[in-house]
Scaffold this active site. Sequence first.
Site, PDB file in Angstrom:
ATOM      1  N   CYS A 108       9.105  10.536  -0.548  1.00  0.00           N
ATOM      2  CA  CYS A 108      10.271  10.012   0.180  1.00  0.00           C
ATOM      3  C   CYS A 108      11.500   9.867  -0.710  1.00  0.00           C
ATOM      4  O   CYS A 108      12.612   9.728  -0.218  1.00  0.00           O
ATOM      5  CB  CYS A 108       9.914   8.679   0.820  1.00  0.00           C
ATOM      6  SG  CYS A 108       8.474   8.816   1.888  1.00  0.00           S
ATOM      7  N   HIS A 244      15.918   4.411   2.335  1.00  0.00           N
ATOM      8  CA  HIS A 244      14.818   5.164   2.930  1.00  0.00           C
ATOM      9  C   HIS A 244      14.258   4.356   4.100  1.00  0.00           C
ATOM     10  O   HIS A 244      13.951   3.168   3.959  1.00  0.00           O
ATOM     11  CB  HIS A 244      13.739   5.425   1.878  1.00  0.00           C
ATOM     12  CG  HIS A 244      12.474   5.950   2.464  1.00  0.00           C
ATOM     13  ND1 HIS A 244      12.466   7.027   3.314  1.00  0.00           N
ATOM     14  CD2 HIS A 244      11.187   5.527   2.351  1.00  0.00           C
ATOM     15  CE1 HIS A 244      11.218   7.245   3.704  1.00  0.00           C
ATOM     16  NE2 HIS A 244      10.427   6.351   3.143  1.00  0.00           N
ATOM     17  N   ASN A 274       9.771   7.094  10.232  1.00  0.00           N
ATOM     18  CA  ASN A 274       9.907   7.439   8.810  1.00  0.00           C
ATOM     19  C   ASN A 274       9.828   8.965   8.679  1.00  0.00           C
ATOM     20  O   ASN A 274       8.756   9.551   8.866  1.00  0.00           O
ATOM     21  CB  ASN A 274       8.772   6.757   8.044  1.00  0.00           C
ATOM     22  CG  ASN A 274       8.778   7.071   6.563  1.00  0.00           C
ATOM     23  OD1 ASN A 274       9.442   8.005   6.117  1.00  0.00           O
ATOM     24  ND2 ASN A 274       8.025   6.302   5.802  1.00  0.00           N
TER      25      ASN A 274
HETATM   26  N1  ACO Z   1      -1.148  -1.669  16.360  1.00  0.00           N
HETATM   27  C1  ACO Z   1      -1.802  -2.830  16.477  1.00  0.00           C
HETATM   28  N2  ACO Z   1      -2.436  -3.428  15.462  1.00  0.00           N
HETATM   29  C2  ACO Z   1      -2.364  -2.831  14.258  1.00  0.00           C
HETATM   30  C3  ACO Z   1      -1.686  -1.615  14.058  1.00  0.00           C
HETATM   31  C4  ACO Z   1      -1.067  -1.027  15.171  1.00  0.00           C
HETATM   32  N3  ACO Z   1      -0.388   0.135  15.103  1.00  0.00           N
HETATM   33  N4  ACO Z   1      -1.803  -1.273  12.764  1.00  0.00           N
HETATM   34  C5  ACO Z   1      -2.523  -2.217  12.160  1.00  0.00           C
HETATM   35  N5  ACO Z   1      -2.870  -3.158  13.065  1.00  0.00           N
HETATM   36  C6  ACO Z   1      -3.673  -4.363  12.872  1.00  0.00           C
HETATM   37  C7  ACO Z   1      -4.670  -4.226  11.745  1.00  0.00           C
HETATM   38  O1  ACO Z   1      -5.819  -3.559  12.178  1.00  0.00           O
HETATM   39  C8  ACO Z   1      -4.909  -5.653  11.395  1.00  0.00           C
HETATM   40  O2  ACO Z   1      -5.813  -6.187  12.335  1.00  0.00           O
HETATM   41  P1  ACO Z   1      -6.941  -7.242  11.865  1.00  0.00           P
HETATM   42  O3  ACO Z   1      -6.180  -8.427  11.362  1.00  0.00           O
HETATM   43  O4  ACO Z   1      -7.680  -7.493  13.130  1.00  0.00           O
HETATM   44  O5  ACO Z   1      -7.715  -6.550  10.801  1.00  0.00           O
HETATM   45  C9  ACO Z   1      -3.555  -6.318  11.627  1.00  0.00           C
HETATM   46  O6  ACO Z   1      -2.815  -5.423  12.468  1.00  0.00           O
HETATM   47  C10 ACO Z   1      -2.794  -6.529  10.365  1.00  0.00           C
HETATM   48  O7  ACO Z   1      -2.903  -5.339   9.602  1.00  0.00           O
HETATM   49  P2  ACO Z   1      -2.114  -5.151   8.275  1.00  0.00           P
HETATM   50  O8  ACO Z   1      -2.429  -3.829   7.693  1.00  0.00           O
HETATM   51  O9  ACO Z   1      -2.339  -6.384   7.416  1.00  0.00           O
HETATM   52  O10 ACO Z   1      -0.649  -5.184   8.840  1.00  0.00           O
HETATM   53  P3  ACO Z   1       0.679  -5.391   8.087  1.00  0.00           P
HETATM   54  O11 ACO Z   1       1.306  -6.615   8.552  1.00  0.00           O
HETATM   55  O12 ACO Z   1       0.519  -5.190   6.596  1.00  0.00           O
HETATM   56  O13 ACO Z   1       1.520  -4.162   8.640  1.00  0.00           O
HETATM   57  C11 ACO Z   1       2.276  -2.039   7.891  1.00  0.00           C
HETATM   58  C12 ACO Z   1       1.094  -2.844   8.378  1.00  0.00           C
HETATM   59  C13 ACO Z   1       3.300  -1.969   8.996  1.00  0.00           C
HETATM   60  C14 ACO Z   1       1.795  -0.626   7.561  1.00  0.00           C
HETATM   61  C15 ACO Z   1       2.843  -2.748   6.638  1.00  0.00           C
HETATM   62  O14 ACO Z   1       1.829  -2.964   5.688  1.00  0.00           O
HETATM   63  C16 ACO Z   1       3.926  -1.974   6.005  1.00  0.00           C
HETATM   64  O15 ACO Z   1       4.993  -1.865   6.550  1.00  0.00           O
HETATM   65  N6  ACO Z   1       3.694  -1.427   4.822  1.00  0.00           N
HETATM   66  C17 ACO Z   1       4.635  -0.542   4.197  1.00  0.00           C
HETATM   67  C18 ACO Z   1       4.088   0.827   4.325  1.00  0.00           C
HETATM   68  C19 ACO Z   1       5.122   1.838   4.727  1.00  0.00           C
HETATM   69  O16 ACO Z   1       6.193   1.567   5.177  1.00  0.00           O
HETATM   70  N7  ACO Z   1       4.717   3.064   4.566  1.00  0.00           N
HETATM   71  C20 ACO Z   1       5.559   4.140   4.951  1.00  0.00           C
HETATM   72  C21 ACO Z   1       5.100   5.385   4.323  1.00  0.00           C
HETATM   73  S1  ACO Z   1       5.299   5.339   2.654  1.00  0.00           S
HETATM   74  C22 ACO Z   1       6.880   5.384   2.333  1.00  0.00           C
HETATM   75  O17 ACO Z   1       7.680   5.871   3.071  1.00  0.00           O
HETATM   76  C23 ACO Z   1       7.269   4.800   1.066  1.00  0.00           C
END
Ligand code: ACO
Length: 317
Positions: A108, A244, A274
């Site tokens: 990215c 980004h 993204n």
């Molecule tokens: N819909 C519903 N529930 C979901 C989803 C979804 N799409 N995805 C995850 N969950 C659930 C999980 O299963 C989990 O459930 P549980 O508590 O029963 O186990 C709960 O939501 C919390 O999951 P987490 O993974 O802890 O969720 P988090 O709050 O961390 O959010 C996310 C996840 C959005 C991916 C976050 O970690 C994030 O934004 N990370 C940054 C990653 C990123 O932006 N990557 C982009 C690509 S890389 C880049 O461009 C640099």
Amino acid sequence: MKIIGTGSALPAQRVTNADLMKFLDTSDEWIVSHTGIRERRVTDAESVAELGALAARRALEEAGVRAEDLDLLLCTNVASDFFTPGPACLIAGALGYAGQTLDVNGACTGFIQAVDIADAYFRAGKAERILLVAAEKPTYLADWADRATCVLFGDGAGAVLLQRSERAGCIATCLATQPNAEFLNMPTPLGNCPFTHREEGPRYLQMNGQEVYRFAVSACVKDLRAVCEKAGVALEDVDWFLLHQANQRILNAAQTRLKQPREKFPGNIERLGNTSSACIPLLLDEMMRDGRLREGQLVALSAFGAGLTHGAALLRI
Ligand code: ACO
């Protein structure tokens, strides 16, 4: 250097959160509150090269420049139509350009790496015009059975045509890597070489979302402060922060830590998700065309991604 043209190309297919709910255990409320994304574009029949070439043509047309007048066509990409040839060659073929091409896979962060390379070419007197094309299809990498990752991505291409100029358009850059393949990776598939013995890895993108989140916020804030300090510019003097578009929560956290007004952080994540290295050039094109970006403004770019790569650039439009 100076931006003399920009262009975009998006796949026709629009995929909303409601479309994802048809096959994933997710909700519009969860996706919007955790990521800020409402819809994204996903390639159907379009190739990465077609999207890249369309964005490139639009940038060239806007500037009235012919492809043969370029000195370098630089493409940033993670997942293309082929392992080889790289997308820069494919886009060159579509444009009828036979000069130097270069492919950069900085995840990215690729577009900021490309700006840094272009600036070095101009400073060295090696080029008069360079076309940067960020053409991305991250939806190919995602596991569409993994609700935590597939909801994040969208496809698209953005192009920026640069010309050498006496005025310093690229005031400062700072780029770095925190080597780590664990938090964000996609293994290559096994070939059939009988002398190679390794286990087949996962077939799709692997991401530790919370670690990536922590890395992204801290790298983004650190890089933006560093690039402004290097340029002797106060954060308050920056007109726009183009980040980004990984996740709206990352953008909000960075904005809060930098103590800058929300209006200075435009975004396209709500509509496009993204789009990897294409996020920033897509945003640049949109803001150039709707008149938000004006000559003389100071624009700080920041990106972060697999690698873990990260960096920022300060541009004078
Ligand atoms: N819909 C519903 N529930 C979901 C989803 C979804 N799409 N995805 C995850 N969950 C659930 C999980 O299963 C989990 O459930 P549980 O508590 O029963 O186990 C709960 O939501 C919390 O999951 P987490 O993974 O802890 O969720 P988090 O709050 O961390 O959010 C996310 C996840 C959005 C991916 C976050 O970690 C994030 O934004 N990370 C940054 C990653 C990123 O932006 N990557 C982009 C690509 S890389 C880049 O461009 C640099």
